[in-house]
Design a protein around this motif. Structure first.
Motif, short mmCIF file in Angstrom:
data_model
loop_
_atom_site.label_atom_id
_atom_site.label_comp_id
_atom_site.label_asym_id
_atom_site.label_seq_id
_atom_site.Cartn_x
_atom_site.Cartn_y
_atom_site.Cartn_z
N THR A 2 0.25 -81.77 38.73
CA THR A 2 0.59 -83.18 38.57
C THR A 2 -0.11 -83.77 37.36
O THR A 2 -1.33 -83.67 37.23
CB THR A 2 0.20 -83.96 39.84
OG1 THR A 2 1.00 -83.50 40.93
CG2 THR A 2 0.41 -85.45 39.65
N ALA A 3 0.68 -84.36 36.46
CA ALA A 3 0.14 -84.91 35.21
C ALA A 3 1.27 -85.54 34.42
O ALA A 3 2.45 -85.37 34.75
CB ALA A 3 -0.52 -83.81 34.38
N VAL A 4 0.90 -86.23 33.37
CA VAL A 4 1.87 -86.62 32.35
C VAL A 4 1.92 -85.48 31.34
O VAL A 4 0.88 -85.05 30.84
CB VAL A 4 1.48 -87.94 31.66
CG1 VAL A 4 2.47 -88.27 30.56
CG2 VAL A 4 1.41 -89.08 32.68
N TYR A 5 3.12 -85.02 31.05
CA TYR A 5 3.32 -83.90 30.15
C TYR A 5 3.82 -84.42 28.80
O TYR A 5 4.76 -85.22 28.75
CB TYR A 5 4.31 -82.90 30.74
CG TYR A 5 3.70 -82.05 31.81
CD1 TYR A 5 3.37 -82.58 33.05
CD2 TYR A 5 3.43 -80.70 31.58
CE1 TYR A 5 2.79 -81.80 34.03
CE2 TYR A 5 2.85 -79.91 32.56
CZ TYR A 5 2.53 -80.46 33.78
OH TYR A 5 1.95 -79.68 34.75
N TYR A 6 3.19 -83.93 27.75
CA TYR A 6 3.52 -84.35 26.39
C TYR A 6 3.94 -83.14 25.56
O TYR A 6 3.33 -82.08 25.65
CB TYR A 6 2.30 -84.98 25.71
CG TYR A 6 1.76 -86.20 26.39
CD1 TYR A 6 0.77 -86.10 27.36
CD2 TYR A 6 2.22 -87.47 26.04
CE1 TYR A 6 0.25 -87.22 27.98
CE2 TYR A 6 1.71 -88.61 26.65
CZ TYR A 6 0.73 -88.47 27.62
OH TYR A 6 0.22 -89.59 28.22
N CYS A 7 4.97 -83.33 24.74
CA CYS A 7 5.26 -82.32 23.74
C CYS A 7 4.70 -82.79 22.40
O CYS A 7 4.52 -83.99 22.18
CB CYS A 7 6.74 -82.01 23.64
SG CYS A 7 7.76 -83.28 22.90
#
Length: 125
Positions: free
Chosen positions: A91-96
């Protein structure tokens, strides 16, 4: 200037799967190495996966190795993160992120020049 837009996040039960997409603007996407990072509440941003300009080289954090797969389609200016066997700790905010100064992979966030706005992934137990 490169703009990155992530999509595909959501709520999933433990053991489930999600596929994140990151669409990039610009004509030179094919010359960028790309990375995925994540940040959980109260924690620092951490490296997840990276892929070289042509997809020939990939590298993963130990915590996701064997469960996540990074890929890219340069014709569509898009990089993907297939996430299987998801765990609550994913669980997290995922960034590219895009690395415009190199074709090669990097696990360091400082090596990347452009970042997306992030997409939330929540894994329930």
């Amino acid at each position: 200037q490169v703009q990155l837009v992530e999509s595909g996040g959501g709520l999933v039960q433990a053991g489930g799967s999600l596929r994140l997409s990151c669409a990039a603007s610009g004509r030179t996407f094919g010359s960028y190495a790309m990375g995925w990072f994540r940040q959980a509440p109260g924690k620092e941003r951490e490296f997840v996966a990276t892929i070289s300009w042509n997809g020939g080289s990939t590298y993963y954090a130990d915590s996701v190795k064997g469960r996540f797969t990074v890929s890219r389609d340069n014709a569509k200016n898009t990089v993907y993160l297939q996430m299987n066997s998801l765990k609550p700790e994913d669980t997290a905010v995922y960034y590219c992120a895009a690395r415009s100064r190199s074709l090669l992979t990097s696990t360091s966030g400082e090596a990347y020049d452009y970042w997306g706005q992030g997409t939330q992934v929540t894994v329930s137990s």
